[in-house]
Design a protein around this motif. Structure first.
Motif, short mmCIF file in Angstrom:
data_model
loop_
_atom_site.label_atom_id
_atom_site.label_comp_id
_atom_site.label_asym_id
_atom_site.label_seq_id
_atom_site.Cartn_x
_atom_site.Cartn_y
_atom_site.Cartn_z
N LEU A 188 0.84 -1.21 0.00
CA LEU A 188 0.00 0.00 0.00
C LEU A 188 0.87 1.26 0.00
N GLU A 189 1.90 1.23 0.83
CA GLU A 189 2.79 2.39 0.91
C GLU A 189 3.50 2.62 -0.42
N LYS A 192 1.36 4.34 -2.80
CA LYS A 192 1.21 5.76 -2.50
C LYS A 192 2.47 6.54 -2.83
N ARG A 194 5.22 6.15 -1.18
CA ARG A 194 6.02 6.29 0.05
C ARG A 194 7.06 5.16 0.08
N ARG B 116 9.56 12.87 2.56
CA ARG B 116 8.80 12.81 1.31
C ARG B 116 7.55 13.69 1.39
N TYR B 117 7.17 14.21 0.29
CA TYR B 117 6.05 15.16 0.17
C TYR B 117 6.30 16.43 0.97
N GLU B 176 -7.36 -4.57 3.65
CA GLU B 176 -6.26 -4.17 2.78
C GLU B 176 -4.95 -4.79 3.25
#
Lengths: 352, 444
Positions: A188-189, A192, A194, B116-117, B176
């Motif tokens: 998932l990361e 994204k 990340r 990051r970001y 998930e």
């Protein structure tokens, strides 16, 4: 010839025995023949008594079944085996019980317990499932917690309102649950963007379960996305040691070879991966990329289309096609795929 | 084309042109810029640098005041400036408060950052706790992503269509990562209702005092819903030992999914025999036999055991009766006749078996129409069921005992089945046989 199922043939389907026909008085006082009462598909005959704790539970459950499926060819016949001599007060007790439980399926009373004996009943409830030709398909003695569900499953499957559940058995190494969850978090990361977090989780998953190949494959994918080919090769080598035939591992190896400039070997390997498991969208995608890098645009586009047929929401497919279009200086197509890849990536990162 | 697509196309072409060095970006490296030695020199040095700064295009955000060379207009609406290049982040049903207020720079450094970001802090939780209460993470057992300080594994930092800015709704979000649970739910025949509805009915998504982030330990957590079981267990005098050891309720029940009813972890009898495969000390101090061995050695099993359902006679939680039996069953071999002595057996078997002196249908244990169950039992010095029958299993048909204890001795029964009856030669009386087709007993 009437041949009754033996008493110890319980809780299972039986197909070689016939149910003995019987005629008994109903709670309405009139005589009823069992053969006139059969359901179109299936009939459940239950021997019960007001003194039997499980009998009463079963009346409730059977009534629910009857209410739902009486129009699906199912009939239920209750045979009350209260005692040998049925006095007026006993008869009234039976009627009261049926009314209290709001039972609407037909019920008969076994005076002198002749049918009880004929069917070899020892304990109540005892249940027989018969078809229209009186073949006994199932017998259950008592009301065991698993047996009762199996009985109802059997009935529902036979009248065609339920299909048996197929249980899939996992092949190969079953990953440690914690490692699996951390690996999922890493994936998932990575989606994204990340990368640092994804790499950290991959390392953790691998340290918990070093036999689980997926974290190593993801690690290779992360390194490949950053063009860190040396580290990608190391991760892939470890993954392939664990799962030498994995189509995912072979696909990534093909991508690595392409990025290293060894397209001929890459194409050979990717074609092997595709033939091994033609449902792997990314194997087709990487094959398309390798073909594109070798100068075969038509072959590349064919593989990308195949990949999109298998997975139309994976941003990586338009992303790799964009790279091929760029090599062929097809700017308009490249721009379209670039936008598509961006949109799919945003969608796949679940509204991050 | 959508605005984003047009912007993306422009951006794409710019990146392409820049990367292929066909045309250099208009800012000449040699020309004076905002970032030079002694002047904003730190900008552009961090690990993650905002795009315009990377290309020394400060004026794309900072607009010079008219007739000024180093004075800039105040940026009043930060979000609008960001949305000139970035897609709007406030377009879902639930919007994070700083995003609503257009305060992008609460979380992101507009110039550069080592994270990051261009986030101002890492892990992300440190940023979140600048505004949110850290107490949600103060309990002993912590959820994996929360323990990592990775709030954005579950929450969107910008906007979402789900409550609490969750990325997905309900269990779909948990699945998930917990794909193993998702798969097992899909394959299970039975799923615990609260688990199928919402994982957070039992598990805290952040931290809690009990293992697995549960609000209470088992069995108290189970009792939150299963009040009837709590009441039953509290009042019974004989409790099942399994409920007080190891995982308590979870020794037998799965809290998530199962292939067996009542969320049982295995087929009922297999589950029972997983403990009763050795002598077990009962709660009253007596020793229970190794039932697994007993059943292996004695092949004629009592009906409920044939159905592999010990709960036919035993209450698996507890009862007021000896051996957690569901109803009364005497320990003794001899007892004056009373229907109560047979309460348990008569839950399934005909009570008139011992009440009717004559029968041709009730039982096969009759001589002609003389009911031999009645004869043995319905008297002042009556025999209980256990006098002749083994409760669980025996080597003899109808799980009849091989011998009866009598004081210090065991008296063999010597039961034999015949084509229409049987015979026995016990220590209790002289050898006798019976026939269902004859009217009188025949003495040997």
């Amino acid at each position: 010839m009437v041949q009754l199922v033996s008493a110890n043939c319980v809780g299972q389907s039986v197909t070689d025995s016939l149910a003995a026909p019987f005629t008994l008085k109903g709670i309405d006082g009139k005589e009823h023949s069992m053969q006139d009462m059969l359901g179109n598909k299936l009939t459940v005959i239950v021997f019960w008594a007001t003194w039997g704790t499980d009998s009463i539970k079963m009346l409730d459950d059977l009534q629910q079944l009857y209410g739902k499926y009486k129009n699906n060819g199912l009939e239920i016949i209750g045979v009350c085996v209260e005692q040998q001599v049925i006095t007026d007060s006993i008869r009234q007790k039976i009627v009261d019980t049926l009314q209290r439980k709001q039972v609407t399926f037909p019920n008969l009373i076994d005076h002198e317990l002749q049918t009880f004996r004929l069917y070899g009943v020892i304990a109540v409830p005892t249940t027989f499932v018969v078809d229209r030709s009186l073949r006994i398909l199932y017998k259950l003695s008592g009301y065991p917690i698993v047996g009762r569900d199996q009985l109802y499953d059997f009935v529902l499957e036979k009248i065609g309102v339920k299909t048996p559940k197929v249980v899939h058995v996992q092949k190969g190494h079953e990953p440690n649950k914690e490692a699996l969850r951390i690996y999922n978090m890493a994936r998932l990361e990575f989606k994204k963007g990340r990368v640092e977090a994804a790499s950290r989780y991959v390392a953790r998953a691998n340290s918990i379960d070093s036999l689980f190949a997926n974290p190593l494959l993801l690690l290779a994918e992360i390194h490949l996305s950053e063009d860190n080919l040396t580290e990608a090769a190391k991760a892939l080598e470890r993954a392939l040691k664990l799962e030498p035939k994995s189509a995912d591992a072979l696909s990534l190896k093909g991508l690595l070879l392409t990025k290293q400039g060894n397209t001929a070997e890459a194409i050979e390997l990717l074609q092997k991966a595709v033939s091994q498991d033609s449902t792997k969208a990314m194997a087709h995608c990487y094959l398309g990329y390798a073909l594109g890098c070798q100068g075969d645009l038509q072959g590349a586009l064919r593989e990308f289309s195949h990949a999109e047929l298998l997975s139309n929401d994976d941003y990586r497919i338009p992303l790799f096609r964009y790279k091929v279009y760029m090599r062929f200086q097809k700017m308009r197509e490249a721009a379209t795929d670039s936008v598509k890849a961006q949109r799919l990536r945003e969608a796949s990162t679940i509204h991050y | 084309m959508k605005k984003t697509e047009i912007l993306f196309c422009i951006l794409f072409i710019m990146i392409y042109l820049f990367s292929t060095s066909t045309i250099l970006y208009a800012q000449d490296k040699a020309a004076p810029s905002c970032v030079s030695t002694g002047c904003h020199e730190k900008f552009g040095k961090a690990k993650f640098v905002h795009g315009p700064i990377a290309v020394k295009d400060c004026i794309s955000c900072h607009e010079l005041l008219p007739n000024e060379t180093h004075k800039f207009k105040q940026i009043k609406k930060i979000d609008q400036l960001c949305y000139n290049c970035h897609d709007p982040m406030n377009n879902k049903a639930v919007v994070h408060s700083p995003v609503t207020k257009g305060q992008c720079t609460v979380c992101h450094d507009p110039h550069q950052s080592d994270f990051r970001y261009q986030l101002k802090k890492e892990p992300v939780a440190e940023l979140c706790f600048s505004c949110h209460n850290r107490d949600i993470m103060s309990k002993k057992f912590k959820h994996g992503p929360a323990a990592e300080g990775d709030c954005t594994v579950c929450h969107s930092p910008h906007s979402s269509d789900n409550t609490k800015l969750l990325l997905l709704q309900g269990n779909a979000l948990c699945f998930e990562c917990h794909t193993d649970i998702k798969d097992s739910f899909a394959q299970a025949k039975y799923v615990h209702k609260p688990a199928s509805e919402l994982c957070i009915k039992c598990h805290s998504p952040h931290s809690n005092d009990s293992k697995y982030m549960l609000p209470k330990d088992v069995p108290d957590l189970c009792y939150s819903c299963h009040k009837d079981v709590e009441t039953h267990i509290a009042k019974v005098t004989v409790k099942h030992g399994a409920m007080g050891i190891d995982n308590k309720c979870l020794n037998c029940h799965s809290p998530h999914e199962a292939q067996y009813p009542k969320q049982l972890k295995d087929e009922p009898m297999t589950l029972c025999l997983s403990c009763h495969d050795k002598p077990v000390t009962a709660t009253d101090g007596s020793t229970l036999i190794n039932m697994k061995d007993w059943l292996a050695q004695n092949k004629d099993w009592h009906g409920p055991i044939r159905e592999r359902d010990c709960s036919g006679c035993h209450d698996p939680h507890g009862s007021d009766n000896f051996r957690i039996l569901k109803k009364y069953y005497p320990k003794e071999f001899y007892a004056s006749f009373s229907q109560y002595q047979y309460d348990l057996c008569f839950s399934c078997h005909q009570p008139t078996l011992v009440l009717d002196a004559k029968t041709t249908t009730l039982t096969g244990f009759r001589d002609g129409d003389r009911n031999l169950h009645y004869l043995h039992v319905n008297r002042t010095k009556g025999r209980t069921c256990r006098a002749c029958h083994e409760t669980h299993a025996s080597q003899e048909p109808k799980h009849i005992r091989e011998a009866v204890p009598f004081g210090k001795w065991t008296l063999p029964i010597h039961f034999e089945k015949t084509s229409d009856g049987g015979r026995c030669a016990p220590g209790c009386h002289s050898p006798k046989q019976y026939s269902r087709t004859l009217s009188a007993p025949v003495k040997k």
